[in-house]
Design a protein around this motif. Structure first.
Motif, mmCIF file in Angstrom:
data_model
loop_
_atom_site.group_PDB
_atom_site.id
_atom_site.type_symbol
_atom_site.label_atom_id
_atom_site.label_comp_id
_atom_site.label_asym_id
_atom_site.label_seq_id
_atom_site.Cartn_x
_atom_site.Cartn_y
_atom_site.Cartn_z
ATOM 1 N N LYS A 1 -0.502 -65.327 29.348
ATOM 2 C CA LYS A 1 -1.527 -64.822 28.432
ATOM 3 C C LYS A 1 -1.420 -65.656 27.158
ATOM 4 O O LYS A 1 -0.378 -65.643 26.490
ATOM 5 C CB LYS A 1 -1.296 -63.342 28.124
ATOM 6 N N LEU A 2 -2.462 -66.392 26.860
ATOM 7 C CA LEU A 2 -2.447 -67.230 25.653
ATOM 8 C C LEU A 2 -2.747 -66.343 24.449
ATOM 9 O O LEU A 2 -3.813 -65.737 24.368
ATOM 10 C CB LEU A 2 -3.494 -68.351 25.777
ATOM 11 N N VAL A 3 -1.778 -66.252 23.525
ATOM 12 C CA VAL A 3 -1.963 -65.352 22.379
ATOM 13 C C VAL A 3 -2.083 -66.090 21.047
ATOM 14 O O VAL A 3 -2.418 -65.486 20.032
ATOM 15 C CB VAL A 3 -0.833 -64.299 22.287
ATOM 16 N N GLY A 4 -1.783 -67.395 21.039
ATOM 17 C CA GLY A 4 -1.868 -68.063 19.739
ATOM 18 C C GLY A 4 -1.496 -69.519 19.777
ATOM 19 O O GLY A 4 -1.298 -70.117 20.835
ATOM 20 N N ALA A 5 -1.422 -70.085 18.582
ATOM 21 C CA ALA A 5 -1.078 -71.503 18.425
ATOM 22 C C ALA A 5 0.067 -71.623 17.421
ATOM 23 O O ALA A 5 0.180 -70.833 16.476
ATOM 24 C CB ALA A 5 -2.290 -72.285 17.934
ATOM 25 N N HIS A 6 0.915 -72.616 17.675
ATOM 26 C CA HIS A 6 2.116 -72.821 16.860
ATOM 27 C C HIS A 6 2.193 -74.265 16.408
ATOM 28 O O HIS A 6 1.775 -75.176 17.128
ATOM 29 C CB HIS A 6 3.354 -72.482 17.711
ATOM 30 N N CYS A 7 2.742 -74.461 15.219
ATOM 31 C CA CYS A 7 3.149 -75.806 14.813
ATOM 32 C C CYS A 7 4.402 -75.685 13.959
ATOM 33 O O CYS A 7 4.675 -74.639 13.373
ATOM 34 C CB CYS A 7 2.035 -76.520 14.034
ATOM 35 N N HIS A 8 5.189 -76.719 13.950
ATOM 36 C CA HIS A 8 6.338 -76.787 13.036
ATOM 37 C C HIS A 8 6.388 -78.222 12.542
ATOM 38 O O HIS A 8 6.466 -79.151 13.334
ATOM 39 C CB HIS A 8 7.635 -76.406 13.759
ATOM 40 N N LEU A 9 6.314 -78.386 11.237
ATOM 41 C CA LEU A 9 6.102 -79.727 10.679
ATOM 42 C C LEU A 9 7.389 -80.490 10.466
ATOM 43 O O LEU A 9 7.439 -81.714 10.593
ATOM 44 C CB LEU A 9 5.361 -79.600 9.352
ATOM 45 N N GLY A 10 8.427 -79.754 10.117
ATOM 46 C CA GLY A 10 9.682 -80.406 9.778
ATOM 47 C C GLY A 10 10.461 -79.474 8.878
ATOM 48 O O GLY A 10 10.063 -78.324 8.674
ATOM 49 N N SER A 11 11.553 -79.986 8.323
ATOM 50 C CA SER A 11 12.428 -79.135 7.529
ATOM 51 C C SER A 11 12.647 -79.766 6.153
ATOM 52 O O SER A 11 12.403 -80.957 5.989
ATOM 53 C CB SER A 11 13.748 -78.976 8.276
ATOM 54 N N THR A 12 13.111 -78.979 5.211
ATOM 55 C CA THR A 12 13.319 -79.387 3.795
ATOM 56 C C THR A 12 12.014 -79.807 3.112
ATOM 57 O O THR A 12 12.010 -80.691 2.257
ATOM 58 C CB THR A 12 14.364 -80.535 3.621
ATOM 59 N N ILE A 13 10.906 -79.177 3.481
ATOM 60 C CA ILE A 13 9.604 -79.523 2.890
ATOM 61 C C ILE A 13 9.488 -78.878 1.505
ATOM 62 O O ILE A 13 9.747 -77.684 1.343
ATOM 63 C CB ILE A 13 8.448 -79.049 3.795
ATOM 64 N N THR A 14 9.123 -79.699 0.521
ATOM 65 C CA THR A 14 9.083 -79.173 -0.844
ATOM 66 C C THR A 14 7.676 -79.216 -1.451
ATOM 67 O O THR A 14 7.511 -79.042 -2.653
ATOM 68 C CB THR A 14 10.064 -79.945 -1.748
ATOM 69 N N LYS A 15 6.666 -79.476 -0.621
ATOM 70 C CA LYS A 15 5.276 -79.438 -1.115
ATOM 71 C C LYS A 15 4.470 -78.506 -0.219
ATOM 72 O O LYS A 15 4.316 -78.799 0.977
ATOM 73 C CB LYS A 15 4.650 -80.834 -1.063
ATOM 74 N N VAL A 16 3.952 -77.429 -0.785
ATOM 75 C CA VAL A 16 3.261 -76.467 0.082
ATOM 76 C C VAL A 16 1.890 -76.970 0.557
ATOM 77 O O VAL A 16 1.364 -76.463 1.535
ATOM 78 C CB VAL A 16 3.124 -75.058 -0.549
ATOM 79 N N ASP A 17 1.339 -77.988 -0.115
ATOM 80 C CA ASP A 17 0.070 -78.569 0.352
ATOM 81 C C ASP A 17 0.171 -79.022 1.809
ATOM 82 O O ASP A 17 -0.809 -79.005 2.550
ATOM 83 C CB ASP A 17 -0.292 -79.806 -0.474
ATOM 84 N N ILE A 18 1.367 -79.447 2.183
ATOM 85 C CA ILE A 18 1.585 -79.937 3.547
ATOM 86 C C ILE A 18 1.354 -78.793 4.549
ATOM 87 O O ILE A 18 0.733 -78.984 5.594
ATOM 88 C CB ILE A 18 3.005 -80.530 3.647
#
Ligand code: LLP
Length: 421
Positions: free
Chosen positions: A194-211
């Protein structure tokens, strides 16, 4: 509101407790020292930021897998993010609600997927073969699996390449051009998936929320596309990755509130449930590695503080050239010379350093020295290299009392692996 503070008397305190006193009272060094109230405060910051949204805070267990800490996070209402069958087993042992757990990974094993299917955890689909395995696991378990597609949004997180994941060349996730293939594959397995959603993970130690915002815009577009094909997807999982202030130099970094506020309207506009997967930002700043100075030496132009802790207990500086703040736990006598030191351990590797070129008062033998922000990816990445056994862990509780929350590994533990062979 930080738990480790230098007081006007020159001593370092964890909440109300003098770190020097803890050092004098425990039998073994180095050790990890946590503030339990700081863990609570970090979770509360996320909960307050998420008010008005339907959400799951999925704590990324890889950051720190101490069972007592996991139980505490579970009681505070967190779900869990897992990357192995053993992390799933530990989450279950810590009492996490499996329907608030998410199983991630580019190489999930069939037997672990079967356990995930039996327990009803969300599973993120990472590749074609991963989807096949999830289908097989659903059949074996006799359960339909709630899946999210881990889409690689190709956003540059602007971090060390070893901790970047959401860019084009990453081994994680499915390429966006392949989206239709995955939607067709899910459609072909209505009994299993059952497809319930979409996921992404960009990386770690990110300090700019625009990303995060850039990625969320892309992700919401994918969700629109997926919904247009008749799927009822209701979850957006934006992964983890929020950085913390490792430098202690007065910089103002984005908070959980800043992070959530950049995606709030998008999430509400599509009536989505938001899943986040923080590790570091929940646990890193709650802990120090407490070491003892073995001695000070000079090699020509370089000065070294040699401590009992090392890359075996804390590998981030060696592995990523990461900066973690270092200071002495007690004041030095007036007139003590301040010099530039590399802070190194006793391990037989030139990569064995905890800090480079740090200004410190020349510490006497036996002085206490802490490495800050050691709650995330430190103990969980510790090794027994050079037979430096993994250290014990303690926390300071709300009432100011100290409790051991993990035994130190011993020589006998090592020898046991060979018994009866
Ligand atoms: N979700 C996924 C899919 C992840 O891969 C990670 C971390 C997280 C969540 C949690 O990210 P956080 O909020 O902790 O940044 N050992 C490295 C960090 C590796 C991070 C791996 N993935 C370090 O010591 O900096």
């Amino acid at each position: 509101n930080h738990c480790f503070r230098k007081s006007s008397d020159g001593f370092l305190y964890c909440e109300g407790v003098k770190v020097q006193d803890v050092m004098d009272s425990v039998e073994r060094r180095p050790f990890y020292l946590y503030s339990k109230p700081q863990i609570t405060r970090n979770v509360e910051a996320y909960k307050e930021a998420l008010e008005g949204l339907s959400s799951i805070i999925g704590y990324a267990i890889k950051a720190n897998n101490n069972l007592k800490i996991l139980e505490h996070l579970r009681r505070l209402g967190c779900g869990a993010v897992l990357v192995s069958g053993n992390e799933l087993r530990l989450a279950l042992r810590a009492g996490f609600d499996p329907t608030r757990c998410i199983f991630n990974g580019n190489g999930k094993l069939l037997e672990d997927l079967v356990l995930a299917a039996q327990e009803g955890v969300f599973v993120n689909v990472d590749s074609e073969f991963d989807l096949e395995n999830i289908v097989a696991a659903a059949r074996i378990a006799g359960k339909k699996v709630n899946v999210l597609l881990r889409i690689n949004p190709d956003v540059d997180p602007q971090v060390h390449p070893y901790v970047a994941t959401g860019n084009k060349n990453s081994k994680f996730g499915i390429r966006n051009e392949k989206l239709q293939w995955f939607l067709d594959a899910v459609k072909a397995h209505p009994e299993e998936l059952k497809l319930v959603g979409a996921h992404c993970h960009l990386g770690s130690t990110i300090t700019k929320v625009d990303i995060f915002r850039d990625a969320a815009v892309l992700m919401v577009n994918y969700i629109d596309e997926i919904r247009a094909q008749g799927f009822e997807v209701n979850y957006l999982n934006i992964g983890g990755g929020l950085g913390i202030d490792y430098y202690h130099a007065g910089a103002v970094l984005p908070t959980p509130r800043d992070l959530i506020n950049t995606v709030r309207e998008l999430v509400l506009s599509r009536s989505l449930n938001l899943i986040i997967e923080p590790g570091r930002s929940l646990i890193a700043n709650t802990c120090c590695l407490v070491n003892r100075v073995t001695g000070v030496k000079t090699n020509g132009t370089k000065n070294f503080v040699v401590i009992d802790g090392s890359m075996a207990e804390l590998i981030r500086p060696s592995l990523y050239d990461a900066y973690q703040h270092i200071e002495l736990v007690s004041p030095t006598p007036p007139g003590t010379e301040v010099s530039t030191f590399d802070v190194v351990g006793p391990v037989c590797e030139s990569a064995d350093f905890l800090g480079k070129e740090r200004e410190l008062p020349t510490p006497p033998k036996g002085a206490g020295l802490v490495v800050h922000d050691a709650g995330a990816y430190c103990m969980s990445m510790a090794s027994t290299y050079n037979l430096k056994m993994r250290p014990p862990e303690y926390w300071v509780k709300e009432d100011g009392s100290l409790a051991k929350i993990r035994h130190g590994e011993t020589f006998e533990d090592h020898v046991r692996f060979f018994e009866g062979l």
